[in-house]
Design a protein around this motif. Structure first.
Motif, PDB file in Angstrom:
ATOM      1  N   SER A   1       0.831  -1.199   0.000  1.00 50.32           N
ATOM      2  CA  SER A   1       0.000   0.000   0.000  1.00 50.32           C
ATOM      3  C   SER A   1       0.868   1.252   0.000  1.00 50.32           C
ATOM      4  CB  SER A   1      -0.921  -0.003   1.228  1.00 50.32           C
ATOM      5  OG  SER A   1      -1.745   1.143   1.226  1.00 50.32           O
ATOM      6  N   VAL A   2       0.529   2.204  -0.847  1.00 50.73           N
ATOM      7  CA  VAL A   2       1.294   3.445  -0.985  1.00 50.73           C
ATOM      8  C   VAL A   2       0.506   4.598  -0.377  1.00 50.73           C
ATOM      9  CG1 VAL A   2       2.473   5.001  -2.585  1.00 50.73           C
ATOM     10  CG2 VAL A   2       2.289   2.555  -3.121  1.00 50.73           C
ATOM     11  N   ALA A   3       1.204   5.451   0.379  1.00 46.85           N
ATOM     12  CA  ALA A   3       0.590   6.661   0.929  1.00 46.85           C
ATOM     13  C   ALA A   3       0.462   7.687  -0.190  1.00 46.85           C
ATOM     14  CB  ALA A   3       1.436   7.205   2.081  1.00 46.85           C
ATOM     15  N   LEU A   4      -0.729   7.789  -0.765  1.00 49.20           N
ATOM     16  CA  LEU A   4      -0.958   8.635  -1.932  1.00 49.20           C
ATOM     17  C   LEU A   4      -1.659   9.937  -1.550  1.00 49.20           C
ATOM     18  CD1 LEU A   4      -2.231   5.818  -4.309  1.00 49.20           C
ATOM     19  CD2 LEU A   4       0.004   6.961  -4.430  1.00 49.20           C
ATOM     20  N   PRO A   5      -1.509  10.973  -2.359  1.00 48.97           N
ATOM     21  CA  PRO A   5      -2.174  12.247  -2.090  1.00 48.97           C
ATOM     22  C   PRO A   5      -3.694  12.090  -2.061  1.00 48.97           C
ATOM     23  CG  PRO A   5      -0.449  12.515  -3.731  1.00 48.97           C
ATOM     24  CD  PRO A   5      -0.625  11.047  -3.536  1.00 48.97           C
TER      25      PRO A   5
ATOM     26  N   ASN B   1      -6.884   5.178   8.767  1.00 56.98           N
ATOM     27  CA  ASN B   1      -7.916   4.265   8.302  1.00 56.98           C
ATOM     28  C   ASN B   1      -7.291   3.164   7.452  1.00 56.98           C
ATOM     29  OD1 ASN B   1     -10.197   5.484   9.401  1.00 56.98           O
ATOM     30  ND2 ASN B   1     -10.328   6.974   7.720  1.00 56.98           N
ATOM     31  N   HIS B   2      -5.991   3.275   7.208  1.00 53.40           N
ATOM     32  CA  HIS B   2      -5.326   2.460   6.204  1.00 53.40           C
ATOM     33  C   HIS B   2      -3.890   2.213   6.641  1.00 53.40           C
ATOM     34  CE1 HIS B   2      -5.969   1.091   2.025  1.00 53.40           C
ATOM     35  NE2 HIS B   2      -4.672   1.276   1.847  1.00 53.40           N
ATOM     36  N   HIS B   3      -3.350   1.020   6.355  1.00 54.54           N
ATOM     37  CA  HIS B   3      -1.940   0.723   6.637  1.00 54.54           C
ATOM     38  C   HIS B   3      -1.122   1.017   5.392  1.00 54.54           C
ATOM     39  CE1 HIS B   3       1.663  -1.347   8.051  1.00 54.54           C
ATOM     40  NE2 HIS B   3       1.702  -1.934   6.868  1.00 54.54           N
TER      41      HIS B   3
ATOM     42  N   MET C   1       3.913   6.291   8.604  1.00 51.26           N
ATOM     43  CA  MET C   1       4.754   5.149   8.271  1.00 51.26           C
ATOM     44  C   MET C   1       5.080   4.281   9.486  1.00 51.26           C
ATOM     45  SD  MET C   1       4.888   5.467   5.086  1.00 51.26           S
ATOM     46  CE  MET C   1       6.045   4.145   4.724  1.00 51.26           C
ATOM     47  N   PRO C   2       5.278   2.961   9.282  1.00 52.51           N
ATOM     48  CA  PRO C   2       5.619   2.057  10.390  1.00 52.51           C
ATOM     49  C   PRO C   2       6.959   2.416  11.027  1.00 52.51           C
ATOM     50  CG  PRO C   2       4.902   0.821   8.456  1.00 52.51           C
ATOM     51  CD  PRO C   2       5.084   2.234   8.021  1.00 52.51           C
TER      52      PRO C   2
ATOM     53  N   TYR D   1      -2.624  15.066   4.527  1.00 48.26           N
ATOM     54  CA  TYR D   1      -2.480  15.139   3.067  1.00 48.26           C
ATOM     55  C   TYR D   1      -2.546  13.762   2.410  1.00 48.26           C
ATOM     56  CZ  TYR D   1      -0.782  19.947   3.816  1.00 48.26           C
ATOM     57  OH  TYR D   1      -0.652  21.260   4.173  1.00 48.26           O
ATOM     58  N   VAL D   2      -2.526  12.696   3.213  1.00 45.04           N
ATOM     59  CA  VAL D   2      -2.527  11.321   2.707  1.00 45.04           C
ATOM     60  C   VAL D   2      -3.950  10.777   2.686  1.00 45.04           C
ATOM     61  CG1 VAL D   2      -1.726   8.955   3.132  1.00 45.04           C
ATOM     62  CG2 VAL D   2      -0.170  10.890   3.515  1.00 45.04           C
ATOM     63  N   GLU D   3      -4.353  10.200   1.563  1.00 46.04           N
ATOM     64  CA  GLU D   3      -5.652   9.541   1.481  1.00 46.04           C
ATOM     65  C   GLU D   3      -5.673   8.350   2.435  1.00 46.04           C
ATOM     66  OE1 GLU D   3      -9.077   9.728   0.843  1.00 46.04           O
ATOM     67  OE2 GLU D   3      -8.422  10.391  -1.167  1.00 46.04           O
ATOM     68  N   GLY D   4      -6.681   8.301   3.289  1.00 44.27           N
ATOM     69  CA  GLY D   4      -6.785   7.226   4.257  1.00 44.27           C
ATOM     70  C   GLY D   4      -6.357   7.615   5.650  1.00 44.27           C
TER      71      GLY D   4
END
Length: 437
Positions: free
Chosen positions: A117-121, A149-151, A170-171, A138-141
């Protein structure tokens, strides 16, 4: 490497927003034969098994060599150790005009092939808040309060680095890397690419003219609109691009980058960078093979005079010191990891594989301008006075090969939109206006 969060240390920027081989095969006694040797069928069978085993191992090695398998990836197994898994949690600080679009494509391909999964705009955005300092929303999710809401495994779109906010996304075991380029050539590329958008560049015909008297055209009060005109890489790391290059300040900021980033690559030595990156991330060869993306035609590359090159170093002194420092650390790390002979071998492997994929995928190894590119999904975005090139794929490729080749040649905006639709199928897709014209 420790990457502790730093407090106010003088680097805060203005306007901050929120061998089995070693085993001795004993085919006879080691201390001489006794005067009388009895036949031992069990021992003979055991020795025969050893001979057969050794023969089979040699056959496997020959087959691996024929199939171009990298023996270095197998050495941990041969020593009785399990191969460590590849690094999959990665934050790439995408600096501007530094071959970072090619790097982005490498990371996007890896994420897709490994179902990461990529942290996308978020929403319709194409960057993570740039030029403002990055904040997690700024990250979707990501929620407004910074919770997820998202890993996410990867973060690699343009942003202005803000370590505490990145850590919210980020982890904890994330591998942090970035890339730098000689500031002379980085500034030249920025001038052509952002010529129409940056106030400091709009009133001059050439970069030579600008560098002859930069303060005539550069106005600090314009602020973020001029970030591409001075110390842009320094700015991308979250620092003040208009700061004075005072020794203590520079040293403190360089130390901060060293603590927060595991690896800083050098675009001027891109292949060498890929050799080191592959080793550090424990990736396969094809993971780091790429076609050059977002490159300009030679007609839109300026040739600076020697005097202008020296002026560029002085004008972008913070970038120059950043580059000089991490160019040194890059070569120290690379040569500590590989002998010159090993480096030459791995560089040739990388380049040979690129040649193979070029022949396999592309109609012509030479990149094409936008009017010559048939597939609109492979047409790169055009900016400023730059003529950005792309590729045409061979006809008749089977589906598997076509998918591989498309991903390698896909420009960053189209690839980001593709990943966004995969990750967030219930949200409206990214709209890329220039593809409709």
């Amino acid at each position: 490497m420790s990457r502790a969060v730093l407090g106010q240390n003088g680097c805060a920027s203005y306007g901050d927003s929120v061998s089995w081989i070693d085993t001795a095969y004993d085919f006879g006694p080691s201390r001489g034969l006794p005067s009388r040797q009895l036949w031992n069928p069990t021992g003979t069978a055991h020795r025969s098994f050893q001979v057969v085993l050794l023969f089979l191992v040699l056959v496997v090695f020959l087959m691996l060599g024929f199939l171009h398998v990298d023996f270095q990836l197998l050495t941990p197994l041969l020593r009785g150790k399990a191969q460590e898994p590849p690094v999959t949690n990665i934050m790439f600080l995408k600096t501007h005009k530094t071959a970072s679009s090619t790097m982005l494509n490498i990371l996007y391909r890896f994420s897709e092939s490994h179902n990461l999964s990529v942290a996308l705009p978020e929403g319709s955005s194409f960057h993570l808040g740039y030029p403002w300092l990055f904040v997690s929303r700024y990250v979707e999710g990501m929620k407004q309060d910074g919770s997820q809401n998202h890993h996410f495994n990867l973060m690699c779109n343009h942003l202005r680095f803000n370590f505490p906010e990145v850590q919210k996304v980020m982890p904890n075991d994330t591998f942090y890397l970035s890339i730098l380029r000689n500031p002379v050539f980085q500034l030249e590329s920025s001038f052509v690419y952002y010529k129409k958008d940056v106030p400091a560049f709009q009133r001059v015909k050439s970069l030579d003219q600008f560098l002859a008297d930069p303060w005539k055209y550069y106005n600090v009060s314009v602020g973020l609109k001029n970030v591409y005109a001075k110390n842009n890489m320094w700015f991308d790391f979250g620092f003040n691009n208009d700061a004075q290059a005072e020794v203590g300040y520079v040293r403190t900021c360089l130390s901060e980058v060293e603590r927060q980033f595991h690896l800083v690559l050098i675009a001027d030595y891109f292949d060498e960078s890929m050799v080191l990156l592959r080793r550090r991330l424990r990736w396969q060869l094809d993971d780091v093979v790429s076609f050059k993306l977002n490159a300009r035609s030679q007609q839109t590359v300026s040739r600076l005079t020697e005097e202008s090159q020296e002026r560029a170093k002085r004008w972008c002194e913070l970038d120059w010191q950043l580059y000089q420092h991490f160019n040194g650390t890059f070569w120290a790390q690379l040569l500590a990891e590989l002998s010159p002979r090993q480096l030459s071998k791995e560089l040739e492997q990388l380049r040979a594989r690129r040649r193979e994929l070029t022949i396999l995928c592309l109609q012509d190894p030479e990149p094409k301008n936008k009017t010559q590119i048939k597939d609109q999904n492979l047409r790169p975005y055009q900016s400023g006075n730059a003529e950005i090139l792309g590729y045409n794929l061979r006809h008749g490729l089977d589906n598997t090969t076509l998918r591989i080749c498309q991903r390698m040649a896909m420009p960053e905006l189209q690839y980001m939109a593709h990943l966004y639709s995969l990750q967030f199928p219930n949200k409206p897709p990214k709209n890329i206006p220039f593809l409709r014209t």
